[in-house]
Design a protein around this motif. Structure first.
Motif, PDB file in Angstrom:
ATOM      1  N   ALA A  45     130.242 -35.804 -10.833  1.00 40.89           N
ATOM      2  CA  ALA A  45     129.068 -35.527 -10.002  1.00 40.89           C
ATOM      3  C   ALA A  45     129.468 -34.745  -8.754  1.00 40.89           C
ATOM      4  CB  ALA A  45     128.380 -36.833  -9.596  1.00 40.89           C
ATOM      5  N   LYS A  46     128.664 -33.742  -8.408  1.00 40.68           N
ATOM      6  CA  LYS A  46     128.893 -32.955  -7.193  1.00 40.68           C
ATOM      7  C   LYS A  46     128.406 -33.774  -6.009  1.00 40.68           C
ATOM      8  CE  LYS A  46     127.240 -28.760  -4.951  1.00 40.68           C
ATOM      9  NZ  LYS A  46     126.426 -27.565  -5.132  1.00 40.68           N
ATOM     10  N   GLU A  47     129.290 -33.961  -5.016  1.00 47.20           N
ATOM     11  CA  GLU A  47     128.934 -34.743  -3.836  1.00 47.20           C
ATOM     12  C   GLU A  47     128.508 -33.850  -2.678  1.00 47.20           C
ATOM     13  OE1 GLU A  47     130.661 -38.695  -1.793  1.00 47.20           O
ATOM     14  OE2 GLU A  47     132.047 -37.004  -1.780  1.00 47.20           O
ATOM     15  N   VAL A  56     128.354 -49.949   4.656  1.00 46.75           N
ATOM     16  CA  VAL A  56     127.424 -50.848   3.972  1.00 46.75           C
ATOM     17  C   VAL A  56     127.047 -50.220   2.636  1.00 46.75           C
ATOM     18  CG1 VAL A  56     126.450 -51.847   6.075  1.00 46.75           C
ATOM     19  CG2 VAL A  56     125.392 -49.818   5.089  1.00 46.75           C
ATOM     20  N   PRO A  57     126.766 -51.052   1.635  1.00 46.79           N
ATOM     21  CA  PRO A  57     126.285 -50.511   0.366  1.00 46.79           C
ATOM     22  C   PRO A  57     124.921 -49.845   0.562  1.00 46.79           C
ATOM     23  CG  PRO A  57     126.867 -52.847   0.149  1.00 46.79           C
ATOM     24  CD  PRO A  57     126.905 -52.505   1.611  1.00 46.79           C
ATOM     25  N   ASN A  58     124.651 -48.826  -0.210  1.00 44.57           N
ATOM     26  CA  ASN A  58     123.363 -48.143  -0.185  1.00 44.57           C
ATOM     27  C   ASN A  58     122.248 -49.191  -0.313  1.00 44.57           C
ATOM     28  OD1 ASN A  58     121.021 -46.731  -0.793  1.00 44.57           O
ATOM     29  ND2 ASN A  58     121.957 -45.449  -2.359  1.00 44.57           N
ATOM     30  N   GLY A  79     124.673 -39.302  -2.778  1.00 46.74           N
ATOM     31  CA  GLY A  79     125.302 -40.503  -3.301  1.00 46.74           C
ATOM     32  C   GLY A  79     124.366 -41.181  -4.279  1.00 46.74           C
ATOM     33  N   ASP A  80     124.939 -41.906  -5.230  1.00 46.52           N
ATOM     34  CA  ASP A  80     124.095 -42.606  -6.193  1.00 46.52           C
ATOM     35  C   ASP A  80     123.639 -43.948  -5.621  1.00 46.52           C
ATOM     36  OD1 ASP A  80     126.217 -44.414  -6.519  1.00 46.52           O
ATOM     37  OD2 ASP A  80     126.827 -43.587  -8.455  1.00 46.52           O
ATOM     38  N   ILE A 123     130.240 -42.538   0.549  1.00 46.23           N
ATOM     39  CA  ILE A 123     131.451 -42.741  -0.253  1.00 46.23           C
ATOM     40  C   ILE A 123     131.028 -43.316  -1.596  1.00 46.23           C
ATOM     41  CG2 ILE A 123     133.696 -43.869  -0.404  1.00 46.23           C
ATOM     42  CD1 ILE A 123     133.585 -44.338   2.598  1.00 46.23           C
ATOM     43  N   ASP A 124     131.524 -42.731  -2.661  1.00 44.18           N
ATOM     44  CA  ASP A 124     131.301 -43.242  -4.009  1.00 44.18           C
ATOM     45  C   ASP A 124     131.788 -44.693  -4.083  1.00 44.18           C
ATOM     46  OD1 ASP A 124     130.950 -42.796  -7.032  1.00 44.18           O
ATOM     47  OD2 ASP A 124     133.059 -43.394  -6.865  1.00 44.18           O
ATOM     48  N   ALA A 125     131.037 -45.567  -4.707  1.00 43.87           N
ATOM     49  CA  ALA A 125     131.367 -46.998  -4.763  1.00 43.87           C
ATOM     50  C   ALA A 125     132.723 -47.262  -5.397  1.00 43.87           C
ATOM     51  CB  ALA A 125     130.276 -47.767  -5.507  1.00 43.87           C
TER      52      ALA A 125
END
Length: 141
Positions: A31-33, A82-84, A102-103, A125-127
């Protein structure tokens, strides 16, 4: 300000960037960030999973220190994260002036010092990358 503090762990490859060089940050899953263009003095970092990104020189030396191996640097930076909280993909305008996506599992972070004082420059940041490279710590006085 209430988010937990995390310390970045591990090692990265890094090199001085060429001014005007464009780096597309791609996550391990393809995935493109984000996309960023290098300025004079910037550095290009390559994480162990191949993800590349650009940071300014002053931030680079605040977050990484050289090792005995040429081009390898040890992480020494901190962030609050923090998580999304939205349960769906998100996009922010990153401090470098480009959108960052971000997802639904990504973390929202801001660099800080060891005491937890933030810089006011949020990023995503990707999880999975977060789980591999950050460890929760207590604030240092």
């Amino acid at each position: 300000a209430e988010a937990p503090i995390y310390k970045k762990q591990g090692y990265v490859k890094a090199r001085p960037a060429t001014p005007g060089e464009e780096i597309t940050t791609m996550l391990k899953n393809g995935a493109k960030e984000t996309v960023n263009k290098a300025n004079e003095g910037d550095w290009v970092i390559t994480n162990p999973d191949g993800e590349q990104y650009i940071i300014p020189q002053v931030k680079f030396f605040n977050r990484y220190e050289p090792t005995n191996e040429e081009g390898m640097y040890a992480a020494k930076g901190y962030c609050r994260a923090v998580p999304n909280p939205f349960g769906k993909p998100i996009e922010i305008m990153a401090s470098w002036g480009e959108p960052q996506t971000g997802d639904e599992r990504c973390f929202i972070a801001d660099t800080c010092d060891a005491s937890g004082k933030c810089n006011g420059e949020p990023y995503l940041i990707d999880a999975d990358a977060f789980a591999r490279t950050y460890v929760k710590v207590e604030p240092q006085e």
